[in-house]
Design an enzyme around this catalytic site. Structure first.
Site, PDB file in Angstrom:
ATOM      1  N   ARG A   1       0.868  -1.187   0.000  1.00 22.60           N
ATOM      2  CA  ARG A   1       0.000   0.000   0.000  1.00 22.60           C
ATOM      3  C   ARG A   1       0.900   1.231   0.000  1.00 22.60           C
ATOM      4  NH1 ARG A   1       2.340   2.024   3.671  1.00 22.60           N
ATOM      5  NH2 ARG A   1       0.771   3.669   3.679  1.00 22.60           N
ATOM      6  N   GLY A   2       0.229   2.396  -0.144  1.00 25.57           N
ATOM      7  CA  GLY A   2       0.988   3.624  -0.352  1.00 25.57           C
ATOM      8  C   GLY A   2       1.071   3.850  -1.858  1.00 25.57           C
ATOM      9  N   ALA A   3       0.791   5.083  -2.288  1.00 26.16           N
ATOM     10  CA  ALA A   3       0.601   5.342  -3.719  1.00 26.16           C
ATOM     11  C   ALA A   3       1.760   4.862  -4.608  1.00 26.16           C
ATOM     12  CB  ALA A   3       0.323   6.829  -3.921  1.00 26.16           C
TER      13      ALA A   3
ATOM     14  N   ARG B   1      -7.719  -0.600  -6.610  1.00 31.34           N
ATOM     15  CA  ARG B   1      -7.982   0.547  -5.730  1.00 31.34           C
ATOM     16  C   ARG B   1      -8.146   1.799  -6.610  1.00 31.34           C
ATOM     17  NH1 ARG B   1      -4.384   1.192  -0.498  1.00 31.34           N
ATOM     18  NH2 ARG B   1      -6.290   2.223   0.230  1.00 31.34           N
TER      19      ARG B   1
ATOM     20  N   GLN C   1      -2.113   2.535   9.978  1.00 29.38           N
ATOM     21  CA  GLN C   1      -0.830   2.581   9.250  1.00 29.38           C
ATOM     22  C   GLN C   1       0.216   3.394  10.027  1.00 29.38           C
ATOM     23  OE1 GLN C   1      -3.827   2.990   7.884  1.00 29.38           O
ATOM     24  NE2 GLN C   1      -3.907   2.371   5.755  1.00 29.38           N
TER      25      GLN C   1
ATOM     26  N   ASP D   1      -1.896  10.771  -2.285  1.00 27.00           N
ATOM     27  CA  ASP D   1      -2.307   9.698  -3.207  1.00 27.00           C
ATOM     28  C   ASP D   1      -2.664  10.221  -4.584  1.00 27.00           C
ATOM     29  OD1 ASP D   1      -2.800   8.455  -0.410  1.00 27.00           O
ATOM     30  OD2 ASP D   1      -2.755   6.801  -1.849  1.00 27.00           O
TER      31      ASP D   1
ATOM     32  N   ASN E   1      -5.274  12.279   0.349  1.00 25.42           N
ATOM     33  CA  ASN E   1      -4.384  11.437   1.150  1.00 25.42           C
ATOM     34  C   ASN E   1      -5.259  10.694   2.157  1.00 25.42           C
ATOM     35  OD1 ASN E   1      -1.631  10.583   1.741  1.00 25.42           O
ATOM     36  ND2 ASN E   1      -1.860  11.643   3.691  1.00 25.42           N
ATOM     37  N   LYS E   2      -4.642   9.867   2.961  1.00 26.34           N
ATOM     38  CA  LYS E   2      -5.365   9.025   3.920  1.00 26.34           C
ATOM     39  C   LYS E   2      -6.394   9.821   4.718  1.00 26.34           C
ATOM     40  CE  LYS E   2      -5.258   5.553   4.397  1.00 26.34           C
ATOM     41  NZ  LYS E   2      -6.334   4.747   3.724  1.00 26.34           N
TER      42      LYS E   2
END
Ligand code: MRU
Length: 381
Positions: free
Chosen positions: A59-61, A102, A210, A251, A261-262
Site C-alpha cells: 500500500r501507499g501510492a 484501488r 498505518q 495519493d 491522502n489518507k
C-alpha cells in the site's frame, strides 16, 4: 502465495522487488502482518497481485504503482507463447483488471499506462517474449525512478526543517509506501542524516493504523525519536506547542494542488492552519494528476465497514450498525503551505506553480475515467 519468513529487523526497507528473470515473480513485504511479523509473499499471478493491493499487503501510492507494473509482468507470463493478438489481448485484460484494485492513488493508473505504452511501442517489432522482457525492464525502471525521486524529495524537504523541531505525520508515507525511502518520511530521514534532531509525532491513523503499525515501526527501526498519538490527540499536541511542522504524503494531487491522502489528513491540515503551523505535502510527480482540474474529481475509495466494526479481529460496534468508511479525504490547496516533489518545492500551491515545476505529467494522460471505480468524489465544497 509462498510465505518467506524473515526474523531480522531492517534499517533499509526492501518493500517489494522482482525475483528472477522474465519467468520470475513479485516478492513483497506483507504489510498487514507488521509490526509483529516481517513476512514476504511471492506473487506469481495477477490475482495475487490484485489481492495484495486490495487488502493493503502492499500500500501507499508509489508502492501500489510499482506493484501493478510488476503485476503486468506476472500476468502476461502465460501468454508469451501466444501470437501477437493473443498476447496483447491478455496484456489489456491484466491492465484493466489491476486498475480495479484501488481507485484513489493515481500512481496505479500512471504505472499501468506506462506499461501499456511500452508494449504498444514494441508491437510488430518484437515477439511476445521480447515484449514481455521490455515490460519487465519498464517495471524495473519505474521502481528505480521511484527510488531516485524519494531521495530527491528527502533532500529538498530536509532543508525546510530545523534542528530540534517537533514534526507530525499522518498514515505511512515511508519506505513501505514507496520503493524504499518514502516521501514524507524521506524528509525526516534526510534531515536526520544531515545531523538534525527531530521529534516525530505519528498519528495512529484509524481505522487500519498505518501510523501505529508502519510509521512508528519504520522510524523506530531507523533510530528516529517517535511518539505515537491517537488521531484525536493532534489538536492538543499542537496546542501544547510540541509540533512546528506537519509533513504528509499524497495519493493524488489535482492540477490546482488539491490533494487526496489518507482519511484524517484534511483534519490535520485544518488543525495546522488553526495553530499557524506549516503543512507540507511530499510526493513524487507520478502522484500528480494534471488531467483533473480540482479535488472534486478525485475518486475516493470506500472500504469494508468491518474495518471499523471488527478492526483486527475484535467486534467493537453493535451488530448491524450503519457505517461510513471513506479511506481518503481531500485537503484543499489553500491549506497546503508547499508541496515537496523531486523537482523542488512548489510554493505557493496553485495551478501556475504546479504547471511550472511539474510541467507535463510524466506518462501523459493517466487513465480513462471509465476504468475507475468511482463511488464518491472529494474536493473543497
Ligand atoms: O490506504 P493506504 O495505506 O494505501 O494509504 C496510503 C496513504 O494515504 C499515504 O499517505 C500515501 O499513499 C502516500 S505514500 C508515499
Amino acid at each position: 502465495m509462498t510465505e518467506v519468513p524473515r526474523s531480522q529487523s531492517l534499517k533499509h526497507v526492501d518493500t517489494l522487488g522482482w525475483e528472477g528473470d522474465v519467468h520470475g515473480c513479485l516478492r513483497l513485504i506483507d504489510q498487514t502482518r507488521l509490526p509483529s511479523e516481517l513476512i514476504r509473499i511471492d506473487c506469481r499471478d495477477a490475482e495475487t497481485v490484485w489481492e495484495a493491493i486490495k487488502m493493503l499487503r502492499v500500500r501507499g501510492a508509489p508502492a501500489i504503482g510499482i506493484a501493478a507494473a510488476y503485476g503486468v509482468c506476472v500476468g502476461v507470463q502465460n501468454a508469451v507463447e501466444s501470437d501477437e493478438a493473443g498476447f496483447f489481448a491478455r496484456m489489456e485484460e491484466v491492465c484493466d483488471y489491476l486498475a480495479t484494485s484501488r481507485p484513489t492513488a493515481v500512481n496505479l493508473f500512471w504505472a499501468l499506462e506506462r506499461m501499456r505504452n511500452v508494449a504498444l511501442a514494441e508491437r510488430g517489432r518484437k515477439s511476445p517474449r521480447g515484449i514481455a522482457e521490455a515490460l519487465l525492464a519498464e517495471a524495473r525502471q519505474i521502481h528505480e525512478e521511484d527510488r531516485r525521486m524519494c531521495r530527491e524529495i528527502g533532500r529538498h524537504g530536509a532543508a525546510l526543517l530545523e534542528d530540534g523541531q517537533g514534526v507530525l505525520t499522518h498514515c505511512n508515507a515511508g519506505g513501505l509506501a514507496t520503493a524504499d525511502y518514502g516521501t514524507a518520511l524521506a524528509v525526516f530521514f534526510a534531515a536526520a542524516e544531515s545531523g538534525k534532531t527531530l521529534h516525530v509525532y505519528a498519528d495512529e491513523t484509524r481505522p487500519l493504523l498505518q501510523g501505529a503499525r508502519l510509521t512508528a515501526w519504520e522510524l523506530q527501526q531507523r533510530g528516529i525519536d517517535v511518539t505515537l498519538i491517537c488521531d484525536s490527540m493532534a489538536a492538543q499536541v499542537m496546542r501544547e506547542g510540541r509540533v512546528q511542522t506537519v509533513v504528509t504524503g499524497a495519493d493524488r494531487i489535482a492540477a490546482n494542488g488539491d490533494t487526496a491522502n489518507k482519511i484524517g489528513t484534511y483534519s490535520v491540515a485544518l488543525l495546522a492552519a488553526a495553530h499557524d503551523i506549516p503543512f507540507y505535502v511530499a510526493a513524487p510527480t507520478s502522484t500528480f494528476d494534471l488531467a483533473i482540474a480540482t479535488g472534486h474529481e478525485i475518486p475516493i475509495e470506500e472500504r469494508d465497514p468491518r474495518e471499523i466494526t471488527h478492526g483486527f479481529g475484535r467486534q467493537t460496534a453493535p451488530e448491524g450498525i450503519k457505517v461510513y468508511n471513506p479511506a481518503f479525504d481531500v485537503t484543499p490547496a489553500r491549506l497546503i503551505t508547499a508541496i515537496i516533489c523531486e523537482k523542488g518545492i512548489i510554493k505557493p500551491v496553485d495551478r501556475e506553480q504546479i504547471a511550472a515545476v511539474v510541467g507535463a505529467s510524466p506518462a501523459g494522460k493517466h487513465q480513462p475515467g471509465e476504468r475507475q471505480e468511482q463511488r464518491q468524489h472529494g474536493g473543497d465544497k
